[in-house]
Enzyme design. Structure first.
Site, PDB file in Angstrom:
ATOM      1  N   GLY A 118       0.787  -1.233   0.000  1.00 36.51           N
ATOM      2  CA  GLY A 118       0.000   0.000   0.000  1.00 36.51           C
ATOM      3  C   GLY A 118       0.816   1.279   0.000  1.00 36.51           C
ATOM      4  CB  CYS A 126      15.123  -2.018   3.682  1.00 35.71           C
ATOM      5  SG  CYS A 126      13.367  -1.783   3.513  1.00 35.71           S
TER       6      CYS A 126
HETATM    7  N1  PLP Z   1       9.861  -5.080  -2.505  1.00 32.83           N
HETATM    8  C1  PLP Z   1      10.315  -3.947  -3.015  1.00 32.83           C
HETATM    9  C2  PLP Z   1      10.772  -3.921  -4.438  1.00 32.83           C
HETATM   10  C3  PLP Z   1      10.342  -2.778  -2.247  1.00 32.83           C
HETATM   11  O1  PLP Z   1      10.804  -1.655  -2.783  1.00 32.83           O
HETATM   12  C4  PLP Z   1       9.898  -2.847  -0.910  1.00 32.83           C
HETATM   13  C5  PLP Z   1       9.965  -1.656  -0.040  1.00 32.83           C
HETATM   14  O2  PLP Z   1      10.787  -0.780  -0.257  1.00 32.83           O
HETATM   15  C6  PLP Z   1       9.420  -4.071  -0.426  1.00 32.83           C
HETATM   16  C7  PLP Z   1       9.412  -5.170  -1.245  1.00 32.83           C
HETATM   17  C8  PLP Z   1       8.908  -4.193   0.977  1.00 32.83           C
HETATM   18  O3  PLP Z   1       7.637  -3.616   1.095  1.00 32.83           O
HETATM   19  P1  PLP Z   1       7.061  -3.238   2.540  1.00 32.83           P
HETATM   20  O4  PLP Z   1       7.818  -2.030   2.984  1.00 32.83           O
HETATM   21  O5  PLP Z   1       5.618  -2.951   2.311  1.00 32.83           O
HETATM   22  O6  PLP Z   1       7.281  -4.419   3.415  1.00 32.83           O
END
Ligand code: PLP
Length: 387
Positions: free
Chosen positions: A199, A324
């Protein structure tokens, strides 16, 4: 000072229409959609309406959508489901440039006895299809490849890959967290069995995501408990956020082509000007095939972190890689996988735009950035070496 937010691949703001749609479900409509009474039933209907809107954005059927808490949960669930439903097969194929939600989960499974092949990319971040073809074998349970890269925006050729996998009967999952709502996705035309979205990357709140599971695909739930989501994902539904995700998907579908053209126009203006005004700058990633909102630039002989700190002083938010992994000073694994020279990796900055960014904001960055680069190069030991 007004913030100029150019870090939308990290997260987006909640669209006002989305917030408005959510508010009653945070206030008076607080029931549990699983309850038998009429009050609960109203919420259940609203969740189903949202499911239909999410399905609509990606060309799926509503019953193929499972609501989750985030993109990471969707990714982990899809991969784990493949492992559990095909216990005789132990091989997973993914790429070296996946988000940690896939990459680290695959490494975790590797420690538990799975065999993982991490397919390399070329210098422009394109999947090495020759290596991909060589990696497939009779033991392959799943291929998990991202739709579009979070750092460079580069889009993988899923259509082509899906056809190969369908023929071989291998499960195919895609992490479409960065692609959903930014480029067209049509699962009627794409041979993908599972797809993740989140989202907060498409103007809905944080803490909600979805996993598409194609009808007929063997599925094993990750969250086990109550019977919610037809037993496919236990836990009382986050109704307000699900409603928000539905609205966000509806808005994205309505405005997709208009926004793609607006965003690529803004992005190209920013990129062209910065490449012209800042010497020793380059684009990372395949400029012919990437998300319309993403620009990953390297300014050699200067530290990306230093650029971000200076931009921050002007209220400009950008990033040096995935949110992250930022916070660690480790070089971007994505750019390393692309074999970008060390000096360019260290000087990389990702700008990611949203529908709310304006031309005036981009012009402000164009005005400020060349001075920052010049000043930092004069200060940095790399810069002095270069001079
Ligand atoms: N996959 C990708 C390509 C992303 O860019 C991200 C978040 O930056 C995620 C997965 C993880 O999503 P979420 O932050 O909703 O866990």
């Amino acid at each position: 000072m007004k913030t100029i937010y150019l870090d939308n691949n990290a997260t987006t703001n909640i669209a006002p229409e989305v917030l408005e749609e959510m508010l009653p479900y945070l206030k008076e409509m607080y029931g549990n959609p699983s309850s038998m009474h009429t009050f609960g039933g109203q919420l259940c209907r609203k969740v189903e309406e949202a499911r239909g809107k999410v399905a609509g954005l990606i060309g799926a059927e509503p019953e193929e959508i499972i609501f989750t808490s985030c993109g990471t949960e969707s990714d982990n669930t899809a991969i784990m489901s493949a492992v559990e439903s095909l216990p005789d097969k132990k091989h997973i194929i993914t790429s070296r440039v996946e988000h940690p939600a896939v990459l680290n989960f695959c490494k975790h499974l590797e420690r538990k006895g799975c065999r993982i092949t991490f397919i390399p990319v070329d210098k422009q971040g394109r999947l090495r299809l020759d290596e991909f073809s060589k990696a497939i074998d009779d033991d392959t349970a799943l291929v998990s490849l991202m739709y579009a890269n979070n750092e460079t925006g580069v889009i993988f050729p899923l259509m082509q890959i899906g056809e190969v996998l369908k023929e071989k009967g291998i499960l195919f999952h895609t992490d479409a967290v960065q692609a959903a709502g930014k480029i067209p996705i049509d699962l009627r035309k794409l041979s993908v069995d599972m797809l993740s979205l989140s989202g907060h990357k498409l103007y809905a709140p944080k803490g909600v995501g979805a996993l598409y599971v194609r009808k007929g695909t063997r599925f094993s739930p990750y969250m086990i408990g109550g019977h919610q989501e037809h037993g496919r994902r236990a836990g009382t539904e986050n109704v307000a956020s699900i409603v928000g995700l539905g609205k966000a998907c509806e808005l994205a579908e309505e405005n997709l082509y208009k926004e793609m053209s607006y965003l690529s126009g803004l992005r190209d203006k920013l990129e062209t000007a910065l490449l012209k005004l800042c010497p020793d700058a380059m684009v990372n990633g395949d400029t012919g095939n990437r998300l319309p909102n993403t620009s990953n630039l390297s300014f050699e002989y200067v530290e990306g972190e230093a650029i971000l700190l200076r931009l921050n002083e002007f209220g400009i938010c950008a990033s040096s890689g995935s949110a992250c992994t930022s916070g660690s000073l480790a070089p971007s694994p994505v750019l390393m996988a692309m074999d970008v020279p060390a000096a360019a990796i260290h000087g990389s900055v990702r700008f990611s735009l949203s529908r709310y960014n304006t031309e005036a904001e981009v012009e402000k960055v164009i005005e400020i950035m060349p001075g920052i680069i010049k000043e930092l190069r004069n200060l940095s030991p790399y810069g002095r070496q270069k001079l």
